[in-house]
Design a protein around this motif. Structure first.
Motif: not given
Ligand SMILES: Cc1cc2nc3c(=O)[nH]c(=O)nc-3n(C[C@H](O)[C@H](O)[C@H](O)COP(=O)(O)O)c2cc1C
Length: 412
Positions: A349-351, A129-130, A355-357, A310-313
């Protein structure tokens, strides 16, 4: 010669009252915040990092119109800094925008899952999904197709400043903006990056010190980074720029950890032309974060950390339990498991995972915040914070001295 010569010239060149730029903060700062700072003599900023203008520049125009509707004095309508994420504006394969392999997505979901508190762990399979959502979200990420439309919009609205984070445009493009009467500001975190900016002919160097909140604007870490503090970086850059004896030297702006008028004055008296402040405004009602920072997180943490996880940067954020746990779990992974999606896929993808938590109380959020976080003034709106800052600055002796304003022409 006044020790505030550079800041007075900067203020004069943009038609401001104070040499204070409100930092653009994507997903956090609002046009209300930008307009408040502009209305009171500073330079408000509008971040475009989270704005999709892949097919139309309409969303940028909407923001500019909304900003202007909040600025009653038409003479101030151009007093705004429009902020672009450079790698998104001009797609660059080296910025990690190739879709990640499935294995990397699996690694990412697994790492996030290990870092969640037990009951919050994801049971279903989120990988496909992500991956699908992220692909469709980012398929048309390249915004360079929009260059002509963006330039036409800028020619119409003529914001006094356009700034870039995560990279520096080529000299030719900067020249086009300057030809429209727009000053170009670009972020640098190392002296190697400052060289790039100097060669490109920018109007201002935004010296982002290690203390700064949010994503590091770094774009050339080939020689590593010393993580220079705001004072060290600003002074090194001032020394370098002064040593070049340029006819029109770029303005040196300091950013990172600046929370009060005393610190602003110190930087200006060293020769900085201005300061840029973000964290100081995080808790004002004009910041989106003030409403969404949950009780779960508020007041619990004062430490911040720079993490790329978290973001890759690399980004400075609150060191929450989640971020600490992510760091710890990552350190225990094998090299193969450490392969994660690059920015900006990882962030999107993290965001999606968030949203699923089940727990939406902010405990797993990425709270971008500078080291000055404990000094945030609480219970004040943006006008009040700005008012206190400028009062403190003037109490330390800074004033817009006519003696120090010289031949620099106003931006037309
Ligand atoms: C929440 C947050 C979001 C940020 N987003 C952006 C952004 O979209 N564009 C940008 O150029 N800088 C961004 N920054 C960095 C700021 O431009 C600036 O470097 C930083 O706020 C200065 O440090 P301070 O937060 O300690 O004042 C962000 C900073 C914060 C705190």
């Amino acid at each position: 010669m006044s020790r505030y010569q550079n800041s007075c010239r900067f203020v004069q060149s943009l038609g401001l009252k104070y040499p204070i730029i409100q930092a653009p903060m994507a997903g956090v700062s609002t046009v209300q915040l930008a307009a408040t700072i502009t209305n009171h003599g500073g330079l408000g900023s509008i971040p475009l990092g989270g704005v999709d203008f892949t097919t139309t520049v309409g969303p940028i125009e909407d923001l500019l119109k909304s900003f202007q509707s909040l600025v009653p004095n038409p003479d101030l309508h151009r007093n705004v800094n429009l902020n672009f994420f450079y790698h998104e504006y001009k797609s660059d394969p080296s910025c990690g925008e190739t879709p990640p392999q499935k294995r990397k997505v699996e690694n990412w979901v697994s790492l996030v899952n290990k870092s969640l508190l037990g009951p919050d762990r994801i049971s279903g399979d989120l990988v496909s999904e992500i991956t699908t959502t992220s692909r469709s979200l980012l398929a048309a990420r390249s915004k360079h197709k929009m260059e002509a439309a963006v330039l036409a919009l800028l020619a119409h609205y003529q914001p006094k400043v356009v700034s870039f984070h995560f990279g520096c445009p080529e000299k030719e493009f900067i020249g086009k903006l300057q030809g429209l009467g727009i000053a170009v500001h670009v972020c640098a975190t190392t002296l190697a990056e400052v060289d790039v900016l100097l060669n490109a002919g920018v109007d201002a160097i935004l010296c982002q010190g290690d203390e700064a909140g949010g994503h590091r604007g770094s774009f050339d870490l080939s020689n590593g980074t010393e993580n220079l503090s705001t004072f060290a970086l600003t002074q090194l850059v001032l020394g370098k720029v002064n040593g070049l004896r340029l006819q029109n030297p770029p303005v040196v702006i300091a950013a990172g950890g600046i929370m009060d008028g005393t610190v602003i004055e110190s930087l200006l008296s060293l020769g900085a032309g201005g300061v840029m402040m973000g964290t100081a405004f995080l808790r004002t009602p004009e910041s989106i974060v003030s409403r969404t920072f949950s009780k779960q997180v508020e007041g619990l943490y004062t430490d911040t950390i720079i993490t790329p996880l978290v973001s890759g940067r690399p980004a400075r954020c609150l060191k929450t339990l989640f971020v600490s746990s992510l760091e710890r779990e990552y350190a225990n992974l094998s090299d193969k498991e450490k392969g994660l999606p690059d920015y900006v896929y990882r962030y999107v993808m993290y965001k999606k995972i968030l949203a699923h938590l089940p727990n939406q109380d902010g405990r797993y959020g990425l709270h971008l915040t500078g080291q000055g976080y404990p000094f945030i003034r609480s219970g004040l709106n943006a006008q009040q914070v700005f008012g206190e800052l400028t009062e403190e600055l003037e109490a330390r002796g800074w004033k817009l001295g006519v003696d120090s304003i010289n031949e620099l022409p106003k931006v037309q």
